[in-house]
Write an enzyme that holds these catalytic residues in place. Structure first.
Site, PDB file in Angstrom:
ATOM      1  N   GLU A  19      -6.574  11.767  20.358  1.00 35.40           N
ATOM      2  CA  GLU A  19      -6.140  13.125  20.697  1.00 35.40           C
ATOM      3  C   GLU A  19      -6.513  14.046  19.548  1.00 35.40           C
ATOM      4  OE1 GLU A  19      -2.018  13.561  21.606  1.00 35.40           O
ATOM      5  OE2 GLU A  19      -1.964  11.879  23.012  1.00 35.40           O
ATOM      6  N   GLU A  49       1.284   7.053  19.887  1.00 39.50           N
ATOM      7  CA  GLU A  49       2.044   7.598  18.767  1.00 39.50           C
ATOM      8  C   GLU A  49       3.309   6.787  18.496  1.00 39.50           C
ATOM      9  OE1 GLU A  49       2.450  11.810  19.531  1.00 39.50           O
ATOM     10  OE2 GLU A  49       0.345  12.172  19.080  1.00 39.50           O
TER      11      GLU A  49
END
Length: 706
Positions: free
Chosen positions: A439, A319
């Protein structure tokens, strides 16, 4: 995942710590099938086709197709065949294939339209099947039957596309590593070992999970997972710059767990995780310093794992995000710089790293078009065939955390998901780059899986699984301990996990609700639900193993399922508050849909006093369940956090306690309520009941009036 990240468009708030029966079916199927099955169409002239099932698992497979032109040069081609076992194409590369099933035609891309005499073109696809996966028997190239042979006296010639032979050491989870799409397809499904080595505290247990054991990994594999992502946060284990040496004992322990997973024939993905927001995000103002540390970190990791199995993948950065810069355009460029540096370091380290699959994230692992395009164009410029793109998806934000009235799985939630998946797949497929959804879950799961009502949650994951599967996206479930209990090795919400696991191979039917509410004091009437068949057939309604009688106990008209009045009367029995009976609607595939028959009366709220640190409303729920809460001042303006909506966030600002018979208003709610102004709360219950309640804050004191 960020520690408790929530999103509304690009809004981020302060982070908080994140708190598979297909395996047996797949093994049984593979025991009766050969891993590499090929067909040569060889008799006359014109063309030759080698069709190879390179990888196969329960309900899915990857096929590689090699076409050799034995005739005149071709500029523009199409290859046609018929699937003999009802197979369907879900995702293709180096060709477009239409339709998806039956008799299909593969058509060239712009870059591989020309095939000279004795030249060859290759393409591949991911597909689904049910039952058998028989290889097609015949092919035509531009209308000419492919019945020719190529160098029959020398089948080992480099120019001859010889079928692969099965190897005793190969399995369905070990496709050729030189085929990134086949590898990524064989990684489906995947699981995250979250809140463990990615914890920012000292040690893998610092965020509340037990130390990793081989038994835990065995449980993950037994559940049907084929890959495991093992996030790693490195900052607290590093010495000072410029070497930024990682603590040897910690790195050895991390490698031990990685090796355990590889020894269990699992694909493994490792990364640099929460470092993204701890120090990498300072790159706009400290580019040289961040690059020095990032490069030193990956140099050590690359050297540690350079000789590890090719089933180990490296992921650049989790991220990726940046602070105090000029905005998204700069941040995309900085992310590309990190990815490029990561790739160069790994490739230069040699060993298996020379061709290891490397996973590159979009900015924030987001799916917005600019972020997707920014990574896709950069990856195309690297001229490296062994790259994989990754993004994360936690759903439409209001639904994902239950805020702003987003407590139902509706068309908006569905559109957000399909749009995200389409943007990512369209961008990377066009460049022949496979995609891993590193994810997924719902952000409300950071607190517990009850933030979203069970039926709405199950419908979401059924829809999610189907759309990921049909687009060929490999998915990796985020699990910080809220799914698999790593002490008991049991799934905390078995109903949820069974739905997720089923979605890997098929669709499931469901209904507009998993609850039928029957008033305790009112007359008992027939009750109806809308069935969502999802392409399946409704096969019956059951109570336990007993089939209810259609026409007597229930009727089905179109997509409407109706419980008759006599059946409802029998099911509620003495009409005690709560669940009186549980039914299951069964369909031609997938998991049954549970329906609870519930007796209720409107809840009763009681006046109370307390403090902003501890205020609860005494509540007689009387069989009902709370869906959401609105908060408004007397002038109609919105009170409390997220003041752009009247609907407050479940569990963050309010939370029901069904055993304690209270509804708590959290300190986070009162922190953004104006002193002295009365706030009208409207509680929405799943039965359809709405109740109002007034609270007033004065300093740290709170009074509440029913």
């Amino acid at each position: 995942m960020f520690c408790g990240m929530t999103r509304l468009h690009t809004t981020l708030r302060r982070m908080r710590m994140r708190a598979g029966l297909v395996a047996g079916a797949a093994l049984a199927m593979l025991a009766a099938a050969t891993f590499l099955t090929a067909v040569n169409a060889n008799a006359a002239a014109g063309c030759q086709v080698v069709y190879t099932n390179a990888s196969q698992w329960g309900g899915g497979f990857v096929a590689n197709v090699s076409v050799t032109n034995l005739g005149d040069p071709i500029n523009g081609w199409n290859l046609r065949w018929t699937f003999p076992s009802g197979q369907a194409v879900t995702n293709a590369w180096n060709a477009t294939i239409s339709p998806s099933s039956g008799t299909v035609t593969a058509t060239n891309m712009s870059y591989n339209a020309s095939i000279p005499t004795n030249g060859r073109v290759e393409f591949g696809f991911q597909g689904s099947f049910s039952g058998s996966n028989t290889v097609p028997a015949s092919f035509t190239l531009n209308g000419t039957a492919c019945t020719g042979t190529l160098n029959p006296s020398n089948p080992g010639s480099p120019s001859s596309p010889r079928p692969s032979s099965p190897s005793p050491s190969q399995s369905s989870s070990q496709p050729p590593t030189q085929n990134p799409r086949a590898v990524v397809a064989a990684m489906q499904p995947g699981w995250n070992l979250g809140n463990t080595f990615d914890a920012t505290g000292q040690g893998e247990t610092s965020w509340g999970n037990p130390a990793v054991t081989t038994a835990q990994l065995d449980a993950v594999k037994a559940a049907g997972f084929k890959s495991i992502r093992i996030p790693g946060t490195w900052m607290q284990y590093q010495g000072a710059g410029p070497s930024w040496t990682i603590d040897a004992a910690h790195l050895a322990r991390y490698k031990e767990v990685v090796d355990w997973a590889l020894a269990r024939d699992l694909y493994v993905m490792i990364n640099v995780h929460h470092d993204s927001w701890q120090w990498i995000n300072q790159m706009p103002t400290n580019q040289a310093g961040v690059l020095e540390r990032f490069n030193a970190t990956w140099t050590q990791l690359a050297n540690t794992f350079r000789n590890s199995s090719p089933k180990l993948l490296f992921e650049s950065n989790n991220e990726p995000q940046f602070a105090n810069g000029s905005g998204e355009a700069q941040y995309i460029e900085l992310n590309n710089q990190l990815n490029a540096s990561f790739r160069n370091i790994v490739r230069a380290s040699g060993g298996n790293n020379a061709t290891r699959l490397l996973v590159l994230p979009t900015l924030n692992t987001g799916n917005e078009q600019t972020k997707v395009d920014g990574l896709a164009s950069a990856m195309a410029s690297y001229n490296d065939p062994n790259l994989v793109a990754t993004f994360h998806y936690y759903g439409y934000w209001p639904f994902s955390v239950n805020v702003a009235g987003g407590y139902r799985f509706d068309a908006t939630v569905q559109s957000d998901l399909t749009g995200a998946f389409d943007r990512v797949v369209n961008a990377f497929n066009a460049r022949n780059i496979p995609v891993i959804l590193g994810e997924y879950g719902l952000l409300g799961f950071d607190r517990h899986t009850g933030t979203i009502e069970q039926g709405e949650k199950l419908k979401y994951f059924e829809f999610f699984g189907y759309h990921a599967r049909t687009r060929g996206i490999t998915t990796m479930l985020w699990d910080n301990g809220q799914h698999l209990n790593r002490n008991t090795l049991q799934w905390n919400d078995s109903e949820l996990f069974n739905q997720i696991r089923s979605s890997w191979t098929t669709r499931s039917g469901n209904a507009s609700s998993d609850q039928v509410y029957v008033s305790r004091t009112g007359a008992v009437t027939a009750k109806s639900l809308t069935l969502n068949l999802n392409g399946l057939t409704f096969t019956g309604l059951y109570q336990g193993s007993t089939a209810l009688v259609q026409g007597t106990d229930y009727t089905v008209s179109g997509s409407t399922l109706t419980l008759t009045q006599p059946a409802v009367t029998r099911l509620v029995g003495s009409r005690a508050y709560g669940v009186n009976a549980t039914l299951s609607a069964r369909f031609s595939a997938g998991v049954p849909w549970r329906i609870d028959v519930i007796t209720f009366d409107p809840p009763v709220l009681t006046s109370a006093s307390g403090t902003t640190a501890a205020f609860t409303i005494p509540t007689q729920f009387r069989g009902d369940q709370l869906a959401t809460m609105e908060a408004k001042y007397s002038d109609g303006s919105f009170a409390g956090p997220h003041n752009w909506t009247s609907f407050k966030e479940f569990d963050v600002t309010f939370a029901p306690n069904y055993t304690g018979n209270t509804i708590a208003l959290k300190p986070e709610f009162f922190a953004e309520v104006t002193d002295g102004r009365a706030v009208t709360l409207t509680f929405h219950f799943w039965s359809g009941t709405q109740l109002t309640y007034t609270v007033t804050k004065s300093g740290s004191s709170v009074t509440g009036t029913a």
